[in-house]
Structures are given as structure tokens and as C-alpha cells.
Write an enzyme that holds these catalytic residues in place. Structure first.
Site, PDB file in Angstrom:
ATOM      1  N   GLU A 112       4.517  -4.768  11.932  1.00  0.00           N
ATOM      2  CA  GLU A 112       3.509  -3.728  11.692  1.00  0.00           C
ATOM      3  C   GLU A 112       2.390  -4.399  10.907  1.00  0.00           C
ATOM      4  OE1 GLU A 112       3.545  -0.953  13.045  1.00  0.00           O
ATOM      5  OE2 GLU A 112       5.626  -0.590  13.592  1.00  0.00           O
ATOM      6  N   ASN A 127       0.811  -1.233   0.000  1.00  0.00           N
ATOM      7  CA  ASN A 127       0.000   0.000   0.000  1.00  0.00           C
ATOM      8  C   ASN A 127       0.842   1.279   0.000  1.00  0.00           C
ATOM      9  OD1 ASN A 127       0.824  -0.540   2.595  1.00  0.00           O
ATOM     10  ND2 ASN A 127      -1.047   0.215   3.545  1.00  0.00           N
ATOM     11  N   CYS A 161      -3.422   0.625   6.888  1.00  0.00           N
ATOM     12  CA  CYS A 161      -3.533  -0.317   8.010  1.00  0.00           C
ATOM     13  C   CYS A 161      -4.213   0.292   9.227  1.00  0.00           C
ATOM     14  CB  CYS A 161      -2.145  -0.801   8.389  1.00  0.00           C
ATOM     15  SG  CYS A 161      -1.001   0.546   8.682  1.00  0.00           S
ATOM     16  N   GLU A 164       7.986   1.786  14.596  1.00  0.00           N
ATOM     17  CA  GLU A 164       8.740   2.448  13.548  1.00  0.00           C
ATOM     18  C   GLU A 164       8.706   3.936  13.870  1.00  0.00           C
ATOM     19  OE1 GLU A 164       8.998  -0.394   9.949  1.00  0.00           O
ATOM     20  OE2 GLU A 164       7.009   0.492   9.915  1.00  0.00           O
TER      21      GLU A 164
END
Ligand code: NDP
Length: 484
Positions: free
Chosen positions: A246, A149, A280, A457
Site C-alpha cells: 500500500e 500517518n 496516501c 486491504e
């Protein structure tokens, strides 16, 4: 003849020894390039090169490494338009997004960690006749595995902290979006990164699996779905690798009746339709307090109906194409399930034909009268489908919002500052926005809780995930020996 997209090992483009497979433009369904899958021999070559690269890179000072990252950030910015166009062709997202977000957020990340590279320090622990101190050392060879994505952004979010800390990285992009990771490798090389420090291997899940289980790999950072996360973590466990995960979500966006209506509607739209809903952290379960619900739905329907679905390369397009035919069918399948389960379709709900495109478009869709047990409310759809649910009280909505195994993100809209903080503290998620949604500056930690993720992150926390602490004890006195 279509373009052959390479892997990148040891400072040079090269091609994997495996099967050749195509990558398609989601807006047209046409082949835009082909890649050769990397097999075990390619993985071994990438690992050998990364090990050699690591020796050179980790011996450089943080400031020297930082300069390379900063130069790479500047090159990314210079090539913004060219790279954004590639990202649009590969992902189907609108150019109006890619032109300002995808490459720019990657460059922000390189700049941030470029600056941070020289700041890595340890602590000291003075004793009466001794001194202990810690060193923050790189892990060695790290693997990054990306989703489709935000391909270049994900490659930057993983590689920048890894490289800043002195590691080498092998990155495997999604098989659906192979184009820009290798461009990032070229940018790094041009910025002066030694060969082998950032290698790219093209391939499918099998290539990722070879990397995740390889004994020479110290860490795996994955962006992907929860089932893939579990497989990668199990593979990594073989040699106790560190992991950052993630993963997916089904995040709640909770709108109290004192919220600013227009702001809350804006956030709900951004949290469901940006990048065709393929984000997400999206707030796909929109809980609205009952008194506000009619006005909320009215404005949401009016404004959603105005969204322009169209050719992603047209600057006026606001909603582009879904990544693949299979994903389009999956999203349409969820819409059918929502209707079957009795959710009320407020707007959208159909596939869209875009003249001259022929790809996989779905109209931004809002369901009202949703129940917590519906599949559209429970499962990650990863498309432009919003479920709106009514609620009455704070404790009730908290319990319902938390009744999921996911825990990526949440949003709360309220003018009551105490309630905002109370909710943020009680929501079982890794991220919580109050009076906004999906804002992810590089300075801020980003990561999920529960089955949505492990680790972070962005922010200085990411550097901790790419380093290990060594403790050094220095005796200044005598050895206290109890033996003769
Ligand atoms: P997948 O889990 O299908 O794939 C993610 C990556 O893992 C791909 O590169 C894939 O390769 C690779 N892979 C697949 N199987 C294995 C394996 N056994 N071992 C190693 N690697 C493997 O996710 P998608 O690409 O479909 O992305 C969508 C998902 O990603 C959604 O669930 C979304 O929520 C999540 N996501 C999470 C984000 C976050 O930051 N929390 C951000 C963006 C997305 P290949 O594609 O070639 O199969």
C-alpha cells in the site's frame, strides 16, 4: 524522564537490544517517549514466538478466532478516548479526527474480520469417480510494516485479516509513531489472543528489512512510500514471499462543470487537508473544467481560509502538525518550488506558529494556474498542498490524469452518470470515487494500481491475500494404470 515504549513479544512487553531513540510530539517538538530498536536477536525471538503462536492459533476454529477479534474490537472501542489521545500525541493529527476515525476504523476492521473468520471455505470439483476440493489455509508467519500517518488503523487493517485467517503477525510500526501498535498488542492479549500471535517490534527501516528478508516469513504487507515498497519487495523475493504493498500516490480529483460546486469544494478540501494532507489517497491534482474554475477557486479560497490550524489536542482544531521537522521542511520546500515554477498562490503557503505549541505547522495551501510538469503536480508532497489545474475536455483530462506512474486513487465530480462510470472505467487507479472522496469503509476493497500498490486491504479480498489454496484430490475409483 520520558516514557520507555516497549516492543511486545510472546504476550509480554519487552525492549529491543539496539540503540535507544526518542519519539517526539509533532505539535510541541518535545520528546514523549523512547524506544529501543529491535536487532537481529530480537527478530529471532519474535519469529520463534510467532511460530509457536501460529501452531496454537491456526488449530483453533474460525469461530473461536473470530470471538477473540470481536472481543478486541469491543476493548478498542472502550478505550477509544485514551488511544485517540495517544495517537494525537504521536502523529500531530487533530483530536476531532482521531476521536472518531482512527481507533473506530480499526475496531470496525477487527469486527468485520472477526465475523468473517468462520466463513473461510473452499470449493469442490466433482468428477465421475473422484472428488477434488480446495482448502483455504493460512500462510503462516506474516509481517506488517506501517507508516506514521494512521498508526493504529494500519496495524488493525493488517493484523485483523491476517489473524482471522489463522496466521501469526509480527508488526513493525514506523519509528516516528511507536505508541499505539503496542497498545493494540495489549488489547489483543486481553481479548484472549494466544502469546506470539501478534508481536510488535520497534525499530527503524533496518528492523523492517530484517523481517522482510527473513526466510521463515511467508508474507510481508507494507504501507509506505514507493521506494520503500521496491526495497521490501526485492528483499521478500529472496524466498518468494507474498507481498501486499500500500504505497504512495498523486491522485487526480476531476471536477466537471456540471458538478455540484459546494460538494466538489468540500471533497477537494477533505482530499487535501484532512490529517494535514498526510493521507496516501489524497486527491492532490485537482482538475477543474474551465467554465467552473473561477467560482470553484473563489469558494475554495473562502472556505480554506476558515480552517483552524492549531493545537491538535484542542477539539476545535481542524488542521494539526506535520509529523516531523524534516517533513515540515520538505513540504515548505515544495511550496517554494511551486512559487518558483510560476504557480499562483491562492491561499496559505506559509508555516504557522501556534502559540504554546512550537511544533511543525503549515497553513492549508492552494495553488492555481498549475501545469502538469511542475514538481508540486508530479510528486507526492504528503502535506496540505493542493494543486488546481484547468481542463477543457474529457479525453484530455483523462490522459493528463493517467500520465503518472502512481495509480492509487481518483475522484470524479459530475451529475452525468454515464460520464462518471466512463471515467471510472478509464482511470488507471485502484480506487475511484464518484461524487465523493477518501471514503474507505472496511467492507470495500482498498488498494492501488501501477506503482501505488499490489493487493488489497479490507473486504473479503484481503482474506485471499492472507491465505493459500490447497487442492485435494480424492480418488473414489481405481488408479488408471497404463503399466503392467
Ligand atoms: P516509508 O516508506 O518511509 O516507511 C514505511 C515503513 O517502512 C516504516 O515503518 C519504515 O520504518 C519502514 N521501512 C523503511 N525502510 C525499510 C526497509 N528497507 N525495509 C523494511 N521496512 C522499511 O513511509 P512513511 O512512513 O514515510 O509513510 C509515508 C508514505 O506512506 C507515503 O508515501 C504514503 O503515500 C504512504 N502511505 C500509503 C498508504 C496506502 O495505503 N497506500 C497509507 C498511508 C501511507 P521507519 O519509519 O522506521 O523508517
Amino acid at each position: 524522564m520520558s516514557l520507555l515504549i516497549p516492543s511486545f513479544i510472546d504476550g509480554r512487553p519487552c525492549h529491543g537490544q539496539g540503540e535507544r531513540f526518542p519519539t517526539l510530539n509533532p505539535a510541541t517538538g518535545q520528546v514523549i517517549g523512547e524506544v529501543h530498536e529491535a536487532l537481529a536477536a530480537d527478530v529471532e525471538a519474535a519469529i520463534a514466538s510467532a511460530q509457536a503462536g501460529f501452531e496454537v492459533w491456526s488449530a483453533m476454529s474460525g469461530a473461536e478466532r473470530g470471538r477473540v477479534l470481536s472481543r478486541a474490537a469491543a476493548i478498542l472501542r472502550e478505550r477509544n478516548d485514551e488511544l485517540a489521545a495517544l495517537e494525537v500525541a504521536d502523529t500531530g493529527k487533530p483530536i476531532q479526527e482521531a476521536a472518531v476515525v482512527d481507533v473506530a476504523s480499526g475496531a470496525d476492521c477487527l469486527e468485520y474480520f472477526g465475523g468473517a473468520a468462520a466463513t473461510l471455505t473452499g470449493a469442490q470439483y466433482p468428477f465421475k469417480t473422484a472428488l477434488a476440493y480446495t482448502r483455504r489455509e493460512p500462510l503462516g508467519l506474516c509481517v506488517g510494516i506501517g507508516a506514521w500517518n494512521y498508526p493504529i488503523q494500519i496495524a488493525c487493517w493488517k493484523s485483523a485479516p491476517a489473524l482471522a485467517a489463522g496466521n501469526a503477525m509480527i508488526f513493525k510500526p514506523s519509528e516516528l509513531t511507536p505508541m499505539t501498535a503496542v497498545k493494540l498488542a495489549e488489547v489483543y492479549a486481553e481479548a484472549g489472543l494466544p502469546p506470539g500471535v501478534f508481536n510488535v517490534l520497534q525499530g527503524r527501516g533496518a528492523t523492517g528489512a530484517l523481517l522482510a528478508q527473513h526466510p521463515e516469513v511467508a508474507k510481508v504487507s507494507l504501507t509506505g512510500s514507493v521506494p520503500t515498497g521496491k526495497r521490501v519487495m526485492a528483499a521478500a523475493a529472496g524466498t518468494l514471499k507474498r507481498v501486499t504493498m500500500e504505497l504512495g500516490g498523486k491522485s487526480p480529483l476531476i471536477v466537471f462543470d456540471d458538478a455540484d460546486l459546494e460538494q466538489a469544494v468540500s471533497a477537494a478540501m477533505m482530499a487535501n487537508f484532512y490529517t494535514q494532507g498526510e493521507v496516501c489517497t489524497n486527491g492532490t491534482r485537482v482538475f477543474v473544467q474551465r467554465a467552473l474554475l473561477p467560482r470553484f477557486l473563489e469558494r475554495l479560497a473562502e472556505r480554506t481560509a476558515l480552517l483552524r490550524v492549531g493545537d491538535p489536542s484542542d477539539p476545535v482544531t481542524e488542521v494539526g502538525a506535520l509529523i516531523s521537522a524534516a517533513h515540515h521542511d520538505k513540504v515548505m520546500g515544495y511550496i517554494a518550488q511551486g512559487l518558483e515554477a510560476g504557480a499562483r498562490l491562492v491561499v496559505g503557503g506559509t508555516a504557522v506558529t501556534v502559540p504554546g505549541c512550537g511544533g511543525w505547522f503549515v497553513a492549508p495551501t492552494v495553488f492555481a494556474d498549475c501545469r502538469d510538469d511542475m514538481s508540486i503536480v508530479q510528486e507526492e508532497i504528503f502535506g496540505p498542498v493542493m494543486s488546481v489545474l484547468a481542463f477543457d475536455a474529457e479525453d484530455e483530462v483523462l490522459a493528463r490524469a493517467n500520465a503518472t506512474r502512481f495509480g492509487l486513487a481518483a475522484g470524479v465530480f459530475t451529475q452525468d452518470i454515464k460520464r462518471g462510470h466512463r471515467m471510472a472505467a478509464r482511470l488507471k487507479t485502484g480506487l475511484c470515487w464518484i461524487n465523493n472522496y477518501n471514503i474507505t469503509p472496511v467492507e470495500m476493497p482498498f488498494g492501488g494500481a501501477r506503482e501505488s500498490g499490489i493487493g488489497h486491504e479490507n473486504s473479503l479480498l484481503a482474506l485471499e491475500h492472507y491465505t493459500q489454496v490447497k487442492t485435494v484430490y480424492l480418488e473414489l475409483g481405481d488408479v488408471a494404470c497404463s503399466y503392467r
